[in-house]
Design a protein around this motif. Structure first.
Motif, short mmCIF file in Angstrom:
data_model
loop_
_atom_site.label_atom_id
_atom_site.label_comp_id
_atom_site.label_asym_id
_atom_site.label_seq_id
_atom_site.Cartn_x
_atom_site.Cartn_y
_atom_site.Cartn_z
N MET A 1 0.84 -1.18 0.00
CA MET A 1 0.00 0.00 0.00
C MET A 1 0.89 1.25 0.00
N MET A 2 0.50 2.23 -0.78
CA MET A 2 1.28 3.45 -0.88
C MET A 2 1.16 4.26 0.41
N LYS A 3 2.28 4.76 0.86
CA LYS A 3 2.29 5.60 2.05
C LYS A 3 2.42 7.06 1.61
N ILE A 4 1.52 7.89 2.05
CA ILE A 4 1.54 9.31 1.71
C ILE A 4 2.03 10.10 2.91
N ARG A 5 3.02 10.97 2.65
CA ARG A 5 3.56 11.83 3.71
C ARG A 5 3.46 13.27 3.26
N TYR A 6 3.32 14.15 4.22
CA TYR A 6 3.29 15.59 3.94
C TYR A 6 4.47 16.22 4.64
N GLN A 7 5.27 16.97 3.87
CA GLN A 7 6.43 17.64 4.42
C GLN A 7 6.58 18.99 3.74
N HIS A 8 7.51 19.75 4.24
CA HIS A 8 7.83 21.04 3.62
C HIS A 8 8.44 20.77 2.25
N TRP A 9 8.26 21.68 1.30
CA TRP A 9 8.75 21.47 -0.06
C TRP A 9 10.25 21.23 -0.11
N GLU A 10 11.01 21.79 0.82
CA GLU A 10 12.46 21.61 0.79
C GLU A 10 12.85 20.15 0.96
N ALA A 11 12.09 19.40 1.74
CA ALA A 11 12.40 17.98 1.95
C ALA A 11 12.31 17.21 0.63
N ALA A 12 11.31 17.52 -0.17
CA ALA A 12 11.16 16.85 -1.47
C ALA A 12 12.25 17.29 -2.43
N TRP A 13 12.53 18.57 -2.47
CA TRP A 13 13.52 19.09 -3.40
C TRP A 13 14.92 18.56 -3.10
N LEU A 14 15.28 18.51 -1.83
CA LEU A 14 16.63 18.07 -1.46
C LEU A 14 16.86 16.60 -1.80
N GLY A 15 15.84 15.79 -1.83
CA GLY A 15 16.00 14.38 -2.14
C GLY A 15 15.66 14.02 -3.58
N PHE A 16 15.33 15.02 -4.38
CA PHE A 16 14.85 14.75 -5.74
C PHE A 16 15.89 14.07 -6.62
N ASP A 17 17.12 14.56 -6.62
CA ASP A 17 18.17 13.99 -7.48
C ASP A 17 18.36 12.50 -7.20
N ALA A 18 18.51 12.16 -5.94
CA ALA A 18 18.71 10.76 -5.55
C ALA A 18 17.49 9.92 -5.90
N TYR A 19 16.30 10.46 -5.67
CA TYR A 19 15.06 9.73 -5.98
C TYR A 19 14.97 9.45 -7.48
N LEU A 20 15.26 10.46 -8.30
CA LEU A 20 15.16 10.31 -9.75
C LEU A 20 16.18 9.28 -10.26
N GLU A 21 17.41 9.37 -9.80
CA GLU A 21 18.43 8.42 -10.22
C GLU A 21 18.06 6.99 -9.80
N ASP A 22 17.57 6.83 -8.58
CA ASP A 22 17.14 5.52 -8.09
C ASP A 22 15.98 4.98 -8.92
N LEU A 23 15.03 5.83 -9.24
CA LEU A 23 13.88 5.42 -10.05
C LEU A 23 14.32 4.92 -11.43
N ILE A 24 15.24 5.63 -12.04
CA ILE A 24 15.75 5.23 -13.35
C ILE A 24 16.44 3.88 -13.26
#
Length: 101
Positions: free
Chosen positions: A1-24
């Protein structure tokens, strides 16, 4: 089941590069097109080269694309235009701009 979290936008932005590379890497994606990447594409040339990716940056602005590192394959196009047609797969050297109309 998908887990949804709410955080400040900076938390998403700071982890975006690693998330995108991992997804690829997890999905085995090999051909990617970044829409609106302009001067600052999401992936670095070293990552693209290391993993043998076919990575294209498409943007409406030739001025912004010109600011990006020379190692990117770029296409100048407006994907919202009624007459937009995806260009054929690149047959040019990486870093050479191609105008899609």
């Amino acid at each position: 089941m998908m887990k949804i979290r709410y955080q400040h936008w900076e938390a998403a932005w700071l982890g975006f590069d690693a998330y995108l590379e991992d997804l690829i890497l997890r999905t085995g994606a090999q051909r990617l097109c970044e829409l609106g990447g302009g001067a600052n594409p999401a992936l670095f040339p070293a990552f693209i080269k290391k993993h043998g990716l076919d990575y294209t940056v498409l943007d409406i602005s030739a001025t912004e694309l010109a600011k990006a590192d020379a190692g990117y394959h770029t296409i100048i196009a407006d994907i919202a235009a009624e007459d937009f047609a995806p260009p054929p797969p690149p047959q040019v050297r990486p870093g050479v701009q191609q105008d899609a109309g």
